[in-house]
Design an enzyme around this catalytic site. Structure first.
Site, PDB file in Angstrom:
ATOM      1  N   ASP A   1       9.359   2.954   1.474  1.00 41.73           N
ATOM      2  CA  ASP A   1       8.263   3.351   2.335  1.00 41.73           C
ATOM      3  C   ASP A   1       8.029   3.487   3.559  1.00 41.73           C
ATOM      4  O   ASP A   1       7.554   1.974   4.169  1.00 41.73           O
ATOM      5  CB  ASP A   1       6.950   3.248   1.358  1.00 41.73           C
ATOM      6  CG  ASP A   1       5.488   3.522   1.792  1.00 41.73           C
ATOM      7  OD1 ASP A   1       5.490   4.310   3.039  1.00 41.73           O
ATOM      8  OD2 ASP A   1       4.596   3.772   1.134  1.00 41.73           O
TER       9      ASP A   1
ATOM     10  N   LYS B   1       2.574   9.996   8.344  1.00 43.26           N
ATOM     11  CA  LYS B   1       1.852   9.366   9.656  1.00 43.26           C
ATOM     12  C   LYS B   1       2.642   9.948  10.818  1.00 43.26           C
ATOM     13  O   LYS B   1       2.471  10.951  11.138  1.00 43.26           O
ATOM     14  CB  LYS B   1       1.850   7.916   9.460  1.00 43.26           C
ATOM     15  CG  LYS B   1       0.795   7.256   8.594  1.00 43.26           C
ATOM     16  CD  LYS B   1       0.685   6.022   8.751  1.00 43.26           C
ATOM     17  CE  LYS B   1      -0.244   5.520   7.718  1.00 43.26           C
ATOM     18  NZ  LYS B   1      -1.612   5.487   7.887  1.00 43.26           N
TER      19      LYS B   1
ATOM     20  N   PHE C   1       0.986  -1.374   0.155  1.00 40.64           N
ATOM     21  CA  PHE C   1      -0.048  -0.081  -0.042  1.00 40.64           C
ATOM     22  C   PHE C   1       0.901   1.208   0.043  1.00 40.64           C
ATOM     23  O   PHE C   1       1.756   1.462   0.829  1.00 40.64           O
ATOM     24  CB  PHE C   1      -0.919  -0.034   1.097  1.00 40.64           C
ATOM     25  CG  PHE C   1      -1.736   1.073   0.997  1.00 40.64           C
ATOM     26  CD1 PHE C   1      -3.184   0.920   0.534  1.00 40.64           C
ATOM     27  CD2 PHE C   1      -1.626   2.263   1.672  1.00 40.64           C
ATOM     28  CE1 PHE C   1      -4.145   2.227   0.504  1.00 40.64           C
ATOM     29  CE2 PHE C   1      -2.622   3.407   1.832  1.00 40.64           C
ATOM     30  CZ  PHE C   1      -3.830   3.290   1.029  1.00 40.64           C
TER      31      PHE C   1
HETATM   32  N1  PLP Z   1       2.316   4.351   2.390  1.00 35.15           N
HETATM   33  C1  PLP Z   1       2.093   3.353   3.451  1.00 35.15           C
HETATM   34  C2  PLP Z   1       2.868   2.461   3.992  1.00 35.15           C
HETATM   35  C3  PLP Z   1       0.996   3.736   4.288  1.00 35.15           C
HETATM   36  O1  PLP Z   1       0.550   2.992   5.213  1.00 35.15           O
HETATM   37  C4  PLP Z   1      -0.078   4.720   3.859  1.00 35.15           C
HETATM   38  C5  PLP Z   1      -1.139   4.969   4.419  1.00 35.15           C
HETATM   39  O2  PLP Z   1      -1.746   4.278   5.208  1.00 35.15           O
HETATM   40  C6  PLP Z   1       0.546   5.655   2.800  1.00 35.15           C
HETATM   41  C7  PLP Z   1       1.607   5.398   2.149  1.00 35.15           C
HETATM   42  C8  PLP Z   1      -0.399   6.830   2.397  1.00 35.15           C
HETATM   43  O3  PLP Z   1      -0.534   7.665   3.306  1.00 35.15           O
HETATM   44  P1  PLP Z   1      -1.355   8.660   3.402  1.00 35.15           P
HETATM   45  O4  PLP Z   1      -2.868   8.257   3.502  1.00 35.15           O
HETATM   46  O5  PLP Z   1      -1.010   9.986   4.262  1.00 35.15           O
HETATM   47  O6  PLP Z   1      -1.536   9.512   2.109  1.00 35.15           O
END
Ligand code: PLP
Length: 405
Positions: free
Chosen positions: A225, A254, A140
């Site tokens: 990520d 986050k 994700f």
């Molecule tokens: N990358 C990862 C690993 C995530 O867990 C998330 C959100 O859950 C995101 C990217 C996307 O972040 P945002 O919702 O702040 O755009």
């Protein structure tokens, strides 16, 4: 039964907010530490932590003070100018990571978009126009079109077609599959060290080591990520420190803002290759966000919340193991305070609702998976309390479904 004021608020919500998610019939009003309260003054123990966001707990003094201090001096200078908290926070991030350069945004998806752009820029400049990025099945990375395209959720495949081209997905921890996916058009490999939304599955050491070596050999970039795993969530300040393997680009979100919208993309000096105008954003490096991020990170370090995440994460897993046989829980797993387990039946949503009724917030990323990601200030007192509410809720769910234990 909610009071009249709450009932009215819910009616207004239903009439004015664009539907994007099924939400329970409550309205959250305030939070402190490990707890949140709704407008009926019902108290909830929070093991979702704003979706792995509120690392310092709810309404921490450092965020209030940073916002107060900075908003009385300068709220917005425009991205055209440097500002002091931007400089301080960039310096701090480069001191506590293996990276030299930082770009700021507001959400995780934007940080990942930056990483995708930087990898494509590198592909264009150095790899003869290579633009494809390999990522993992079940990963994700966000909800913008490009980050949905790099995301490996199978049921997103057909959503919002046509997707942004240039992404391939390979299974987690399968080196052969990754090697076979690489060709002359590959500019980067992007992965989460622990797949959070995918159900808390970790990349293994041998896999990561091999991927790093392949990237070095082929001259392609490795992107971590760390939007969910960063800022002490997994028991180290950054999850890559468990592996002692570095990426070329890392994204954070986050926990970096402790609840304030903030994200970052970090890279090494040699990839400082954007030209003026390639990347930017109205709120990139915005002073309020910078001031909050700087204060949050300093507080996470001062309180040594990475160590707390490590200790309490182990305690949480021990406690789940104690009730495992009674409730047929399996695959109890995780790193630090990013923990999950499997249920014996697809009752994730029912359990989430039952726990909500009992005053506990938990998450079910998949119908038979429960994920726990409490604020990093959690102690064994709240973990014991969570386990006892969870046990009652499991009992009720099983009873309702007449499942014999
Ligand atoms: N990358 C990862 C690993 C995530 O867990 C998330 C959100 O859950 C995101 C990217 C996307 O972040 P945002 O919702 O702040 O755009």
């Amino acid at each position: 039964m909610s009071n009249l004021a709450t009932f009215q608020l819910l009616e207004e919500a239903k009439n004015s907010i664009l539907f994007t998610a099924v939400r329970p019939e409550i309205v959250m009003e305030r939070g402190k530490g490990m707890y949140v309260w709704d407008t009926d003054q019902k108290k909830y123990l929070d093991f979702i932590g704003g979706w792995a966001v509120t690392c310092l707990g709810h309404s921490p003094d450092v965020i209030r003070e940073a916002l107060h201090r900075q908003s009385s001096i300068l709220v917005n200078a425009s991205p055209a100018y440097y500002n002091k908290p931007l400089i301080e926070f960039s310096k701090l991030l480069s001191e506590v990571t293996c990276f030299d350069r930082v770009f700021f945004a507001s959400s995780g998806a934007e940080a990942n978009e930056s990483a995708i752009k930087l990898a494509r820029k590198y592909g264009a400049k150095v790899l003869g126009g290579a633009y494809e990025i390999i990522s993992l099945v079940n990963s994700f990375h966000g909800r913008t079109l490009a980050t949905m395209s790099v995301t490996g959720k199978s049921y997103w495949k057909e959503l919002f077609s046509p997707k942004v081209p240039g992404f391939k997905h390979v299974p987690l921890n399968d080196i052969e599959a990754c090697v076979s996916a690489i060709d002359d058009n590959t500019c980067a490999i992007m992965l989460e060290l622990v797949q959070g939304e995918g159900g808390v599955h970790s990349v293994n050491y041998e896999y990561l080591k091999a991927i790093r070596e392949i990237c070095n050999e082929k001259g392609i970039l490795l992107i971590f990520d760390e939007i969910q795993t960063g800022i002490a969530r997994t028991g180290k300040l950054f999850a890559y420190q468990h592996y002692e393997i570095e990426a070329d680009i890392m994204t954070l979100g986050k926990g970096i803002g402790g609840g304030f919208p903030l994200s970052a993309m970090l890279t090494k000096e040699k990839y400082n290759i954007f030209e003026s105008g390639d990347q930017g954003g109205t709120y990139s490096g915005q002073p309020l966000a910078m001031s909050v991020g700087y204060s949050v990170l300093n507080e996470v370090i001062r309180l040594n919340l990475a160590a707390n995440a490590e200790v309490q994460g182990k305690y949480l897993i021990d406690k789940l193991n104690e009730i495992k046989d009674t409730y047929q829980l399996s695959n109890i797993r995780g790193k630090g305070l990013l923990v999950a387990f499997d249920l014996p039946l697809p009752a994730g949503n029912d359990l989430v609702l039952e726990c909500l009724g009992q005053g506990l917030l938990i998450n079910s990323p998949n119908s038979n998976i429960i994920r726990l990601m409490p604020p990093l200030i959690v102690t064994n007192i709240e973990i014991d309390r969570m386990i006892s509410i969870l046990s009652v809720s499991l009992e009720n769910i099983y009873h309702a479904r007449r499942l014999t234990r």
